[in-house]
Design a protein around this motif. Sequence first.
Motif, PDB file in Angstrom:
ATOM      1  N   VAL A  32      15.289  29.654  -1.921  1.00  0.00           N
ATOM      2  CA  VAL A  32      14.325  29.119  -0.968  1.00  0.00           C
ATOM      3  C   VAL A  32      14.778  27.728  -0.552  1.00  0.00           C
ATOM      4  O   VAL A  32      14.963  26.847  -1.389  1.00  0.00           O
ATOM      5  N   GLN A  33      14.963  27.552   0.725  1.00  0.00           N
ATOM      6  CA  GLN A  33      15.505  26.308   1.258  1.00  0.00           C
ATOM      7  C   GLN A  33      14.400  25.439   1.835  1.00  0.00           C
ATOM      8  O   GLN A  33      13.390  25.940   2.332  1.00  0.00           O
ATOM      9  N   SER A  34      14.594  24.134   1.776  1.00  0.00           N
ATOM     10  CA  SER A  34      13.667  23.169   2.357  1.00  0.00           C
ATOM     11  C   SER A  34      14.100  22.826   3.777  1.00  0.00           C
ATOM     12  O   SER A  34      15.281  22.945   4.119  1.00  0.00           O
ATOM     13  N   ILE A  35      13.159  22.364   4.594  1.00  0.00           N
ATOM     14  CA  ILE A  35      13.532  21.911   5.934  1.00  0.00           C
ATOM     15  C   ILE A  35      14.208  20.544   5.898  1.00  0.00           C
ATOM     16  O   ILE A  35      14.610  20.032   6.942  1.00  0.00           O
ATOM     17  N   ARG A  36      14.371  19.979   4.711  1.00  0.00           N
ATOM     18  CA  ARG A  36      15.163  18.762   4.575  1.00  0.00           C
ATOM     19  C   ARG A  36      16.612  19.095   4.242  1.00  0.00           C
ATOM     20  O   ARG A  36      17.375  18.235   3.809  1.00  0.00           O
ATOM     21  N   GLU A  37      16.988  20.342   4.449  1.00  0.00           N
ATOM     22  CA  GLU A  37      18.375  20.783   4.362  1.00  0.00           C
ATOM     23  C   GLU A  37      18.743  21.400   5.707  1.00  0.00           C
ATOM     24  O   GLU A  37      17.905  22.054   6.332  1.00  0.00           O
ATOM     25  N   PRO A  38      19.982  21.219   6.174  1.00  0.00           N
ATOM     26  CA  PRO A  38      20.378  21.852   7.436  1.00  0.00           C
ATOM     27  C   PRO A  38      20.195  23.367   7.367  1.00  0.00           C
ATOM     28  O   PRO A  38      20.546  24.001   6.371  1.00  0.00           O
ATOM     29  N   GLY A  42      20.286  33.301   8.427  1.00  0.00           N
ATOM     30  CA  GLY A  42      20.370  33.952   7.125  1.00  0.00           C
ATOM     31  C   GLY A  42      19.683  33.181   6.018  1.00  0.00           C
ATOM     32  O   GLY A  42      19.361  33.742   4.970  1.00  0.00           O
ATOM     33  N   ALA A  43      19.448  31.891   6.232  1.00  0.00           N
ATOM     34  CA  ALA A  43      18.759  31.087   5.218  1.00  0.00           C
ATOM     35  C   ALA A  43      17.284  31.473   5.174  1.00  0.00           C
ATOM     36  O   ALA A  43      16.695  31.854   6.188  1.00  0.00           O
ATOM     37  N   TYR A  44      16.682  31.367   3.988  1.00  0.00           N
ATOM     38  CA  TYR A  44      15.238  31.567   3.856  1.00  0.00           C
ATOM     39  C   TYR A  44      14.621  30.194   3.620  1.00  0.00           C
ATOM     40  O   TYR A  44      14.982  29.489   2.672  1.00  0.00           O
ATOM     41  N   VAL A  45      13.702  29.792   4.490  1.00  0.00           N
ATOM     42  CA  VAL A  45      13.139  28.444   4.435  1.00  0.00           C
ATOM     43  C   VAL A  45      11.630  28.509   4.258  1.00  0.00           C
ATOM     44  O   VAL A  45      10.967  29.406   4.780  1.00  0.00           O
ATOM     45  N   GLU A  46      11.113  27.577   3.491  1.00  0.00           N
ATOM     46  CA  GLU A  46       9.669  27.418   3.342  1.00  0.00           C
ATOM     47  C   GLU A  46       9.331  25.934   3.342  1.00  0.00           C
ATOM     48  O   GLU A  46      10.150  25.099   2.962  1.00  0.00           O
ATOM     49  N   PRO A 323       8.304  30.925  11.577  1.00  0.00           N
ATOM     50  CA  PRO A 323       7.571  30.888  10.303  1.00  0.00           C
ATOM     51  C   PRO A 323       6.252  31.651  10.357  1.00  0.00           C
ATOM     52  O   PRO A 323       5.647  31.817  11.416  1.00  0.00           O
ATOM     53  N   HIS A 324       5.828  32.094   9.195  1.00  0.00           N
ATOM     54  CA  HIS A 324       4.558  32.797   9.052  1.00  0.00           C
ATOM     55  C   HIS A 324       3.934  32.374   7.724  1.00  0.00           C
ATOM     56  O   HIS A 324       4.629  31.869   6.825  1.00  0.00           O
ATOM     57  N   PRO A 325       2.626  32.552   7.558  1.00  0.00           N
ATOM     58  CA  PRO A 325       1.993  32.176   6.290  1.00  0.00           C
ATOM     59  C   PRO A 325       2.532  33.002   5.126  1.00  0.00           C
ATOM     60  O   PRO A 325       2.749  34.209   5.248  1.00  0.00           O
ATOM     61  N   VAL A 326       2.752  32.335   4.001  1.00  0.00           N
ATOM     62  CA  VAL A 326       3.236  32.981   2.784  1.00  0.00           C
ATOM     63  C   VAL A 326       2.338  32.542   1.627  1.00  0.00           C
ATOM     64  O   VAL A 326       2.116  31.345   1.436  1.00  0.00           O
ATOM     65  N   ALA A 327       1.821  33.500   0.880  1.00  0.00           N
ATOM     66  CA  ALA A 327       0.984  33.188  -0.284  1.00  0.00           C
ATOM     67  C   ALA A 327       1.846  33.178  -1.537  1.00  0.00           C
ATOM     68  O   ALA A 327       2.541  34.147  -1.838  1.00  0.00           O
ATOM     69  N   ARG A 328       1.807  32.092  -2.261  1.00  0.00           N
ATOM     70  CA  ARG A 328       2.536  32.003  -3.524  1.00  0.00           C
ATOM     71  C   ARG A 328       1.706  32.611  -4.649  1.00  0.00           C
ATOM     72  O   ARG A 328       0.484  32.733  -4.554  1.00  0.00           O
ATOM     73  N   ALA A 329       2.391  32.942  -5.720  1.00  0.00           N
ATOM     74  CA  ALA A 329       1.708  33.520  -6.877  1.00  0.00           C
ATOM     75  C   ALA A 329       0.668  32.562  -7.447  1.00  0.00           C
ATOM     76  O   ALA A 329      -0.351  32.984  -7.997  1.00  0.00           O
ATOM     77  N   CYS A 330       0.911  31.247  -7.293  1.00  0.00           N
ATOM     78  CA  CYS A 330      -0.013  30.244  -7.832  1.00  0.00           C
ATOM     79  C   CYS A 330      -1.236  30.047  -6.944  1.00  0.00           C
ATOM     80  O   CYS A 330      -2.144  29.292  -7.287  1.00  0.00           O
ATOM     81  N   GLY A 331      -1.257  30.720  -5.787  1.00  0.00           N
ATOM     82  CA  GLY A 331      -2.388  30.589  -4.879  1.00  0.00           C
ATOM     83  C   GLY A 331      -2.144  29.650  -3.719  1.00  0.00           C
ATOM     84  O   GLY A 331      -2.924  29.623  -2.761  1.00  0.00           O
ATOM     85  N   GLU A 332      -1.066  28.865  -3.770  1.00  0.00           N
ATOM     86  CA  GLU A 332      -0.752  27.957  -2.668  1.00  0.00           C
ATOM     87  C   GLU A 332      -0.278  28.755  -1.460  1.00  0.00           C
ATOM     88  O   GLU A 332       0.390  29.785  -1.592  1.00  0.00           O
ATOM     89  N   VAL A 334       1.969  28.467   1.992  1.00  0.00           N
ATOM     90  CA  VAL A 334       2.979  27.686   2.700  1.00  0.00           C
ATOM     91  C   VAL A 334       3.395  28.470   3.939  1.00  0.00           C
ATOM     92  O   VAL A 334       2.919  29.585   4.180  1.00  0.00           O
ATOM     93  N   LEU A 335       4.273  27.888   4.731  1.00  0.00           N
ATOM     94  CA  LEU A 335       4.859  28.590   5.865  1.00  0.00           C
ATOM     95  C   LEU A 335       6.327  28.841   5.563  1.00  0.00           C
ATOM     96  O   LEU A 335       7.007  27.977   5.003  1.00  0.00           O
ATOM     97  N   GLY A 336       6.812  30.012   5.932  1.00  0.00           N
ATOM     98  CA  GLY A 336       8.198  30.326   5.639  1.00  0.00           C
ATOM     99  C   GLY A 336       8.712  31.488   6.455  1.00  0.00           C
ATOM    100  O   GLY A 336       7.946  32.213   7.089  1.00  0.00           O
TER     101      GLY A 336
END
Length: 342
Positions: A32-38, A42-46, A323-332, A334-336
């Motif tokens: 999982v890549q951050s938007i603070r990385e180029p 093919g990259a998966y970003v959240e 991007p689309h909404p993504v639900a994490r296992a912890c309940g948070e 994010v968009l990814g």
Amino acid sequence: MSESAGKMRHGAEKTAKAVGATAAGAAEGRRVQSIREPLSPGAYVEYSVDDQPGVVERARAFLAGAPGEPVAPRMAATVMLVSEGKPHYRRFESPLAGGAPIEETVDAAPVDVFMLRRASTMAFTPDAVVFPGGGMDVRDVECAVPWAGPSPEQWACLMSCPVSVAKGVITAAAREVFEESGVLLASAPDGGAPVDEREDHWAAEREAVATRRVSFGEFLRERGLVLRSDLMRLRSHWVTPESEARRYDTYFFLARLPERQHADGRTSEAVEAAWIAPGEALMRFDAGLLKLVPPTISNLTSIVAATSVDEAWNTPFDGHVRPHPVARACGEVVLGCEVSET
């Protein structure tokens, strides 16, 4: 950007923070890549949107199956206008109570980018610091535009879109830069620079185009100019998530500041304008001094390491980011998304 204008405290959780693996990402074993990385295809970003409660609420409702169809996004164009960096002065308030302001001159960075702070009255991203840009107008598509450089057909292949959309978006990009900065990505048919005869930075013409009294194509024809599509380089493509009520389908371009031209911020949509190094803008965002939205953060990140305008120009296309909404296992929530080639 002045410090007083940009003191948007984001708290500990910022839009651009690096995020850990989500349930979806972890299940597929991908990084999982951050938007603070180029970015690259093919990259998966959240990225987190915890500092935007309304976005989080709408994302949760979308994931819960809220009724209604997603709003169709409006086509738009944004331009990162870049130039060789210059030394500049900055002033910070002291972190100590009652302390004197900190004033310093910052050495020139290799690349500066022209940015505007949107007015607080704007319906979309108020107070955010952005690049010149805006929505595509129907006349950008329908009106004839004198043209030089890669054709709309060639741009359509690069942008993975219909020819009419490519023509409209490229025209909108040049028009918005002209309206909001006075910079003309155009020339005489022989390549000669446009002449600002009144030396008022095209004030009357910019107002006429901005108020839609004349189309950008009509303005160019009256002046004997041609739009120079070769002065723009495709940087990225972002589409607002389907969970949002106001959506844009935005192509980001990079353009060099043409010789013998300068940029200003004489537009009703912005209250401040300045040239700033990409790294400086990101640093001020981290300090809570500027409000930046995720696509802006990502596009600044893509050229932050550039050691020259040429290197920024040659930075590869980031890809298509939807991007689309993504639900994490912890309940948070994010968009990814996975960044795509088309």
